[in-house]
Design a protein around this motif. Structure first.
Motif, PDB file in Angstrom:
ATOM      1  N   TRP A  45       0.821  -1.219   0.048  1.00 55.87           N
ATOM      2  CA  TRP A  45       0.047  -0.251  -0.022  1.00 55.87           C
ATOM      3  C   TRP A  45       1.056   1.180   0.002  1.00 55.87           C
ATOM      4  CZ3 TRP A  45      -4.736  -0.530  -1.435  1.00 55.87           C
ATOM      5  CH2 TRP A  45      -5.426  -1.598  -1.301  1.00 55.87           C
ATOM      6  N   THR A  46       1.836   1.344   0.836  1.00 57.03           N
ATOM      7  CA  THR A  46       2.568   2.499   0.864  1.00 57.03           C
ATOM      8  C   THR A  46       3.454   2.756  -0.507  1.00 57.03           C
ATOM      9  OG1 THR A  46       3.178   1.938   3.312  1.00 57.03           O
ATOM     10  CG2 THR A  46       5.003   3.389   2.060  1.00 57.03           C
ATOM     11  N   THR A  47       3.933   1.727  -1.143  1.00 55.64           N
ATOM     12  CA  THR A  47       4.730   1.768  -2.379  1.00 55.64           C
ATOM     13  C   THR A  47       3.579   2.242  -3.502  1.00 55.64           C
ATOM     14  OG1 THR A  47       6.145   0.016  -1.790  1.00 55.64           O
ATOM     15  CG2 THR A  47       6.310   0.715  -4.044  1.00 55.64           C
ATOM     16  N   MET A  48       2.347   1.740  -3.373  1.00 54.81           N
ATOM     17  CA  MET A  48       1.333   2.124  -4.569  1.00 54.81           C
ATOM     18  C   MET A  48       1.051   3.769  -4.355  1.00 54.81           C
ATOM     19  SD  MET A  48      -2.193   0.365  -5.470  1.00 54.81           S
ATOM     20  CE  MET A  48      -1.776  -0.946  -4.593  1.00 54.81           C
ATOM     21  N   PHE A  49       0.818   4.075  -3.093  1.00 58.10           N
ATOM     22  CA  PHE A  49       0.449   5.362  -2.745  1.00 58.10           C
ATOM     23  C   PHE A  49       1.430   6.182  -3.105  1.00 58.10           C
ATOM     24  CE2 PHE A  49      -2.942   3.776   0.340  1.00 58.10           C
ATOM     25  CZ  PHE A  49      -3.803   3.346  -0.798  1.00 58.10           C
ATOM     26  N   GLY A  50       2.550   5.902  -2.875  1.00 61.09           N
ATOM     27  CA  GLY A  50       3.877   6.734  -3.115  1.00 61.09           C
ATOM     28  C   GLY A  50       3.992   6.734  -4.722  1.00 61.09           C
ATOM     29  N   SER A  51       3.748   5.687  -5.313  1.00 59.83           N
ATOM     30  CA  SER A  51       3.854   5.641  -6.825  1.00 59.83           C
ATOM     31  C   SER A  51       2.837   6.659  -7.534  1.00 59.83           C
ATOM     32  CB  SER A  51       3.694   4.303  -7.435  1.00 59.83           C
ATOM     33  OG  SER A  51       4.984   3.480  -7.009  1.00 59.83           O
ATOM     34  N   PHE A  56       1.393  11.972 -10.193  1.00 53.03           N
ATOM     35  CA  PHE A  56       0.754  13.295 -10.161  1.00 53.03           C
ATOM     36  C   PHE A  56       1.958  14.259  -9.919  1.00 53.03           C
ATOM     37  CE2 PHE A  56      -2.838  10.622  -9.155  1.00 53.03           C
ATOM     38  CZ  PHE A  56      -3.600  10.961 -10.147  1.00 53.03           C
ATOM     39  N   GLY A  57       2.646  14.176  -8.954  1.00 55.09           N
ATOM     40  CA  GLY A  57       3.812  15.239  -9.004  1.00 55.09           C
ATOM     41  C   GLY A  57       4.554  15.650 -10.127  1.00 55.09           C
ATOM     42  N   ALA A  58       5.011  14.704 -10.820  1.00 53.48           N
ATOM     43  CA  ALA A  58       5.868  14.617 -11.781  1.00 53.48           C
ATOM     44  C   ALA A  58       5.087  15.222 -13.066  1.00 53.48           C
ATOM     45  CB  ALA A  58       6.525  13.218 -12.368  1.00 53.48           C
ATOM     46  N   LEU A  74      -6.262  17.845 -11.372  1.00 55.06           N
ATOM     47  CA  LEU A  74      -7.292  17.864  -9.992  1.00 55.06           C
ATOM     48  C   LEU A  74      -8.112  17.027 -10.267  1.00 55.06           C
ATOM     49  CD1 LEU A  74      -7.372  21.753  -8.984  1.00 55.06           C
ATOM     50  CD2 LEU A  74      -6.016  19.717  -8.157  1.00 55.06           C
ATOM     51  N   ILE A  75      -8.718  16.777 -11.723  1.00 58.63           N
ATOM     52  CA  ILE A  75      -9.974  15.936 -11.798  1.00 58.63           C
ATOM     53  C   ILE A  75      -9.306  14.425 -11.775  1.00 58.63           C
ATOM     54  CG2 ILE A  75     -11.580  14.967 -13.530  1.00 58.63           C
ATOM     55  CD1 ILE A  75     -12.410  17.525 -12.233  1.00 58.63           C
ATOM     56  N   SER A  76      -8.226  14.235 -12.156  1.00 62.72           N
ATOM     57  CA  SER A  76      -7.463  12.799 -12.109  1.00 62.72           C
ATOM     58  C   SER A  76      -7.365  12.653 -10.661  1.00 62.72           C
ATOM     59  CB  SER A  76      -6.231  12.933 -12.950  1.00 62.72           C
ATOM     60  OG  SER A  76      -6.701  13.336 -14.378  1.00 62.72           O
ATOM     61  N   ILE A  77      -6.713  13.424  -9.914  1.00 61.04           N
ATOM     62  CA  ILE A  77      -6.516  13.254  -8.556  1.00 61.04           C
ATOM     63  C   ILE A  77      -7.722  12.915  -7.842  1.00 61.04           C
ATOM     64  CG2 ILE A  77      -5.747  14.436  -6.421  1.00 61.04           C
ATOM     65  CD1 ILE A  77      -3.608  15.512  -8.022  1.00 61.04           C
ATOM     66  N   ALA A  78      -8.792  13.609  -8.227  1.00 60.92           N
ATOM     67  CA  ALA A  78     -10.127  13.479  -7.610  1.00 60.92           C
ATOM     68  C   ALA A  78     -10.625  11.872  -7.794  1.00 60.92           C
ATOM     69  CB  ALA A  78     -11.218  14.451  -7.942  1.00 60.92           C
ATOM     70  N   TYR A  79     -10.623  11.529  -9.090  1.00 56.68           N
ATOM     71  CA  TYR A  79     -10.886  10.076  -9.605  1.00 56.68           C
ATOM     72  C   TYR A  79     -10.120   9.023  -8.594  1.00 56.68           C
ATOM     73  CZ  TYR A  79     -14.350  11.287 -13.119  1.00 56.68           C
ATOM     74  OH  TYR A  79     -15.319  11.601 -13.870  1.00 56.68           O
ATOM     75  N   THR A  80      -8.686   9.363  -8.583  1.00 57.43           N
ATOM     76  CA  THR A  80      -8.022   8.399  -7.734  1.00 57.43           C
ATOM     77  C   THR A  80      -8.465   8.459  -6.419  1.00 57.43           C
ATOM     78  OG1 THR A  80      -6.238   9.138  -9.532  1.00 57.43           O
ATOM     79  CG2 THR A  80      -5.655   7.882  -7.142  1.00 57.43           C
TER      80      THR A  80
END
Length: 147
Positions: A45-51, A56-58, A74-80
């Protein structure tokens, strides 16, 4: 007469199913409860959320110069967040009832529909796409920095 044939046919099918069930191991017939913990270790879970955070940061670094690009991110982050949030909410359904059940802990892997998978195989299958998405976004940001 036709009815007798159908009854005998149904009894034959039931006998075949019963014979097949006798050959199954006790592992498949043992009483089991539903486990909504997904049986995944915290490292996955940690590796997945970090990835996904790196992804999104890059992408923000590479495309965050325009209002439309920021809005799309922002829309993509909201869907995630909705995707993983739904799983988190469903995991909490009946959590109190599941606390009294015997704990299911898999060591050294997880039991899947097709058999046992060791930790290396589990990590490879689950984390390949998130890690490659992060690598893709980093490469995209690197190319954007060069241009």
């Amino acid at each position: 007469m036709l009815m007798d044939f159908q009854i005998e046919g149904g009894q034959a099918v039931a006998a075949e199913i019963n014979a097949e069930m006798q050959g199954l191991s006790d592992r498949y017939r043992a009483a089991a409860h539903e486990s909504r913990t997904f049986e995944l270790p915290a490292s996955i879970w940690t590796t997945m959320f970090g990835s996904y955070a790196v992804f999104f940061g890059a992408l923000f670094v590479a495309t965050g110069r325009g209002v439309a690009a920021i809005f799309a991110l922002l829309i993509s982050i909201a869907y995630t967040v909705m995707y993983f949030g739904t799983a988190a909410v469903l995991n909490r359904v009946s959590a109190r009832e599941r606390e009294i059940l015997p704990q299911v802990h898999a060591t050294g892997g997880i039991d899947t529909q097709t058999g046992w998978m060791d930790d290396a195989a589990v990590h490879a299958q689950i984390l390949t796409v998130p890690i490659l998405l992060a690598v893709f976004a980093c490469a995209f940001a690197f190319i954007r920095a060069l241009v």
